[in-house]
Write an enzyme that holds these catalytic residues in place. Structure first.
Site, PDB file in Angstrom:
ATOM      1  N   THR A 385       0.846  -1.203   0.000  1.00 16.09           N
ATOM      2  CA  THR A 385       0.000   0.000   0.000  1.00 16.09           C
ATOM      3  C   THR A 385       0.878   1.248   0.000  1.00 16.09           C
ATOM      4  O   THR A 385       2.085   1.175   0.232  1.00 16.09           O
ATOM      5  CB  THR A 385      -0.993  -0.040   1.183  1.00 16.09           C
ATOM      6  OG1 THR A 385      -1.708  -1.270   1.133  1.00 16.09           O
ATOM      7  CG2 THR A 385      -1.979   1.095   1.202  1.00 16.09           C
ATOM      8  N   ASN A 405      -3.242  -4.202  -2.587  1.00 17.83           N
ATOM      9  CA  ASN A 405      -3.125  -5.167  -1.489  1.00 17.83           C
ATOM     10  C   ASN A 405      -1.692  -5.678  -1.379  1.00 17.83           C
ATOM     11  O   ASN A 405      -0.788  -4.852  -1.271  1.00 17.83           O
ATOM     12  CB  ASN A 405      -4.151  -6.283  -1.564  1.00 17.83           C
ATOM     13  CG  ASN A 405      -4.360  -6.900  -0.180  1.00 17.83           C
ATOM     14  OD1 ASN A 405      -4.113  -6.227   0.821  1.00 17.83           O
ATOM     15  ND2 ASN A 405      -4.769  -8.129  -0.101  1.00 17.83           N
ATOM     16  N   GLU A 424      -7.158  -7.770  -3.763  1.00 20.02           N
ATOM     17  CA  GLU A 424      -7.936  -7.155  -2.679  1.00 20.02           C
ATOM     18  C   GLU A 424      -9.006  -8.085  -2.118  1.00 20.02           C
ATOM     19  O   GLU A 424      -9.539  -7.822  -1.037  1.00 20.02           O
ATOM     20  CB  GLU A 424      -8.590  -5.866  -3.199  1.00 20.02           C
ATOM     21  CG  GLU A 424      -8.593  -4.724  -2.210  1.00 20.02           C
ATOM     22  CD  GLU A 424      -7.209  -4.195  -1.952  1.00 20.02           C
ATOM     23  OE1 GLU A 424      -6.774  -4.232  -0.790  1.00 20.02           O
ATOM     24  OE2 GLU A 424      -6.552  -3.737  -2.898  1.00 20.02           O
ATOM     25  N   ASP A 427      -9.004  -9.043   1.508  1.00 21.35           N
ATOM     26  CA  ASP A 427      -9.481  -8.189   2.611  1.00 21.35           C
ATOM     27  C   ASP A 427     -10.899  -8.553   3.049  1.00 21.35           C
ATOM     28  O   ASP A 427     -11.398  -8.025   4.036  1.00 21.35           O
ATOM     29  CB  ASP A 427      -9.413  -6.709   2.222  1.00 21.35           C
ATOM     30  CG  ASP A 427      -8.006  -6.137   2.420  1.00 21.35           C
ATOM     31  OD1 ASP A 427      -7.193  -6.791   3.098  1.00 21.35           O
ATOM     32  OD2 ASP A 427      -7.718  -5.054   1.904  1.00 21.35           O
ATOM     33  N   SER A 456     -11.371  -2.332   4.689  1.00 24.32           N
ATOM     34  CA  SER A 456      -9.982  -1.872   4.595  1.00 24.32           C
ATOM     35  C   SER A 456      -9.514  -1.335   5.941  1.00 24.32           C
ATOM     36  O   SER A 456     -10.319  -1.066   6.838  1.00 24.32           O
ATOM     37  CB  SER A 456      -9.923  -0.754   3.548  1.00 24.32           C
ATOM     38  OG  SER A 456      -8.650  -0.150   3.527  1.00 24.32           O
ATOM     39  N   SER A 457      -8.197  -1.161   6.069  1.00 23.94           N
ATOM     40  CA  SER A 457      -7.632  -0.471   7.241  1.00 23.94           C
ATOM     41  C   SER A 457      -7.066   0.896   6.861  1.00 23.94           C
ATOM     42  O   SER A 457      -6.484   1.574   7.716  1.00 23.94           O
ATOM     43  CB  SER A 457      -6.509  -1.305   7.852  1.00 23.94           C
ATOM     44  OG  SER A 457      -6.994  -2.548   8.274  1.00 23.94           O
ATOM     45  N   GLY A 476       0.552  -0.433   5.303  1.00 21.35           N
ATOM     46  CA  GLY A 476       0.902  -1.396   6.356  1.00 21.35           C
ATOM     47  C   GLY A 476      -0.240  -2.251   6.857  1.00 21.35           C
ATOM     48  O   GLY A 476      -0.197  -2.728   7.982  1.00 21.35           O
ATOM     49  N   GLY A 477      -1.281  -2.448   6.057  1.00 17.65           N
ATOM     50  CA  GLY A 477      -2.372  -3.325   6.475  1.00 17.65           C
ATOM     51  C   GLY A 477      -2.971  -2.853   7.785  1.00 17.65           C
ATOM     52  O   GLY A 477      -3.174  -1.659   8.005  1.00 17.65           O
TER      53      GLY A 477
END
Ligand code: GLY
Length: 575
Positions: A385, A405, A424, A427, A456-457, A476-477
């Site tokens: 990301t 992703n 993606e 997720d 998503s984060s 960074g997820g």
């Protein structure tokens, strides 16, 4: 990049324009006009700033600002350039969120350009006959890729908020793709990690040098991607979602076991969403709405700690409280998903009374483990990301977090398009007891369904206080949320802004499950660690740093804006 940089660039732009004036009779009038316009902007540019993960993407945005574009135009240029020079992180084959603030009327909105599940996705594509998730179905092959959102997002941003045509704002990216750019150590390291996947097809092998990860300094040219960008510059998003580009992507995905239909691409739409907005100890915070879990988590954590003075985030006592708050916010994440497909109790989750009760339930002396979800997770995956922040002289702002992703996404490149497609679909939550690549669990609100956006984060954020406005975000997820949280608290705690320190400070993270605090290898003393262990926390020292936070600060009044890049991004450790 700080704005001595933009003045240098401005000089270069003026130099180019003056050369054009001197050398070309045809077009001299236009060039002279443009040069005057650029010069007229110069005094204000000190109030503008851009921070992105790659200097060439920052430069693309600066060029657009120097040509009289606004922050929204610059954001188009930066996002498109990142798609070329950081192909492992984001791109036309992915999606993201653009958080906007328009200075003229204070309008704030989040452009949701998140990918959507293809209409043909069925349980049998992701699960075996007894309901177990098929290994790798959401990370590899055609079933991993969701319908991209970024091109529609760029068009929307340009048409609704920008002042320049896509032919101007996409020009730097087209040139970078066509002429090539020198790859760096980061590119070399990441292609090494994904060498086998990239070697699998002629189209994806383009990212390699004769089938091997290129050494730093290798010039990567992407002529097909240049042509696709050129198409978008000429035809708008239709140049991507219809015709040969759509056909090339669909053919590649379906040859790899996917179920895309041309109509999935033709019907893709961005959504404008009201951001999550809240105040925290006198600061106004604007952040990502669903389908990101990030803004809600940020609001919950700060809501829990609202009555507690802002502490030193590296102080063990304060860290304990922050971790306890993260634990609770990430547990509530199990209720989140695409708000267009499931009713999500957002107001309930953000109720002050509820957050106060969470705070009251915390113990100052002990960790309070929460009951685990049904089963343990799998190992952590690599992260990815990209984020960039922009402010212009007028005060227009963009915080954008974009993704395909995992590193290099699905590894599938649309035939003849140069477009690398995302993975993606990972997720989504396949089952509540199965973790994804970020060890995240989800509830049924985030189960897979046709046309649905995965949770998503990504947490693009604005923080406004009496000092000015901070624009920030990170890759960074799941760790995006804790990076933004720690940086926000560090900003609010200090009377003077020290952006360099803010992006560099050591990080820790807790996401409810697995029940441990992840900490970076450097920056935490033995005393800090044993204080937390003494309260019953499990610590897991991650063997390298994470994240790549990009922050811009525009002070109140007339002072110069500042930008800072995470030092982790300068080297291979930063992904
Ligand atoms: N793909 C990572 C995220 O959206 O959180």
């Amino acid at each position: 990049m700080n704005f001595s940089g933009i003045f240098n660039r401005l000089q270069r732009v003026i130099g180019v324009l003056l050369t054009a004036v001197l050398c070309c009779t045809a077009g001299a009038h236009v060039a002279a006009q443009a040069a005057t316009h650029v010069a007229a902007q110069a005094p204000n540019l000190a109030r503008a700033a851009i921070a992105s993960a790659h200097p060439l993407a920052t430069a693309a945005g600066e060029d657009v600002l120097a040509r009289g574009g606004n922050a929204f135009d610059a954001a188009v240029a930066v996002a498109a350039a990142l798609a070329v020079v950081e192909p492992y992180s984001s791109g036309l084959g992915g999606g993201g969120f653009f958080l906007l603030h328009r200075a003229s009327d204070g309008h704030q909105v989040m452009i949701d350009a998140r990918e959507t599940a293809p209409s043909g996705i069925l349980p049998r594509h992701l699960f075996d006959a007894v309901g177990n998730p098929l290994p790798g179905a959401t990370t590899r092959g055609g079933t991993a890729a969701a319908i991209p959102g970024l091109p529609a997002g760029l068009e929307h941003l340009a048409q609704r908020y920008g002042s320049l045509p896509l032919s101007v704002t996409l020009a730097p990216a087209i040139e970078l793709a066509r002429e090539g750019f020198k790859t760096d150590r980061r590119y070399a390291r990441i292609t090494q990690l994904r060498e086998a996947m990239l070697r699998a097809s002629k189209e994806s092998a383009l990212f390699l040098d004769n089938g091997r990860a290129p050494a730093p300094g290798y010039v990567l040219r992407q002529p097909d991607l240049a042509a696709t960008l050129q198409r978008i510059a000429g035809e708008g998003a239709a140049g991507f979602y219809r015709g040969p580009v759509a056909e090339g992507m669909t053919a590649a995905i379906n040859a790899a076991g996917g179920v895309w239909q041309l109509s999935d691409l033709a019907s893709y739409r961005v959504v404008e969403r009201a951001p999550v907005r809240f105040s925290y100890r006198g600061a106004n915070i604007t952040t990502a709405a669903l389908p990101s879990a990030g803004g809600i988590a940020l609001a919950q954590v700060l809501g829990m700690l609202e009555h507690f003075p802002v502490g030193e985030v590296q102080d063990a006592e304060y860290a304990h409280l922050l971790i306890e708050a993260m634990r609770r916010a990430f547990r509530d994440r199990l209720q989140l998903g695409d708000p267009d497909q499931t009713a999500i109790p957002v107001a309930e989750l953000l109720k002050k009374d509820k957050l106060k009760q969470y705070f009251m339930d915390m113990r100052r002396d002990r960790a309070t483990p929460l009951p685990p979800p049904a089963a343990t997770g799998t190992g952590a995956g690599s992260v990815n990301t990209t984020h960039f922040s922009v402010v212009d002289a007028a005060g227009n702002r963009v915080a954008a977090t974009l993704t395909i992703n995992l590193l290099f996404g699905s590894g599938i490149v649309g035939r003849g398009t140069g477009v690398l497609l995302n993975n993606e679909m990972d997720d989504f939550s396949l089952r509540t007891d199965v973790a994804n690549s970020f060890q995240l669990r989800g509830g049924t609100a985030n189960s897979v369904a046709p046309g649905k956006r995965p949770l998503s984060s990504m947490t693009p954020t604005f923080v406004e206080d009496e000092k000015g406005v901070l624009i920030l975000g990170a890759p960074g997820g799941s760790r995006i949320i804790s990076q933004v949280l720690l940086a926000t608290l560090e900003y609010l705690r200090r009377p003077q802004v020290n952006l360099k320190q803010l992006v560099a400070m050591p990080r820790y993270h807790h996401q409810y499950w697995p029940d441990h605090i992840e900490i970076e290898p450097e920056g935490f003393s033995a005393a800090w660690r044993s204080a937390l262990e003494g309260k019953g926390h499990q610590l897991r020292v991650v063997n390298r740093q994470w994240g790549n936070l990009q922050a811009v600060f525009q002070p109140r009044g007339s002072g110069a804006a500042q930008a800072a890049n995470d030092p982790r991004g300068n080297d291979v450790a930063g992904y």
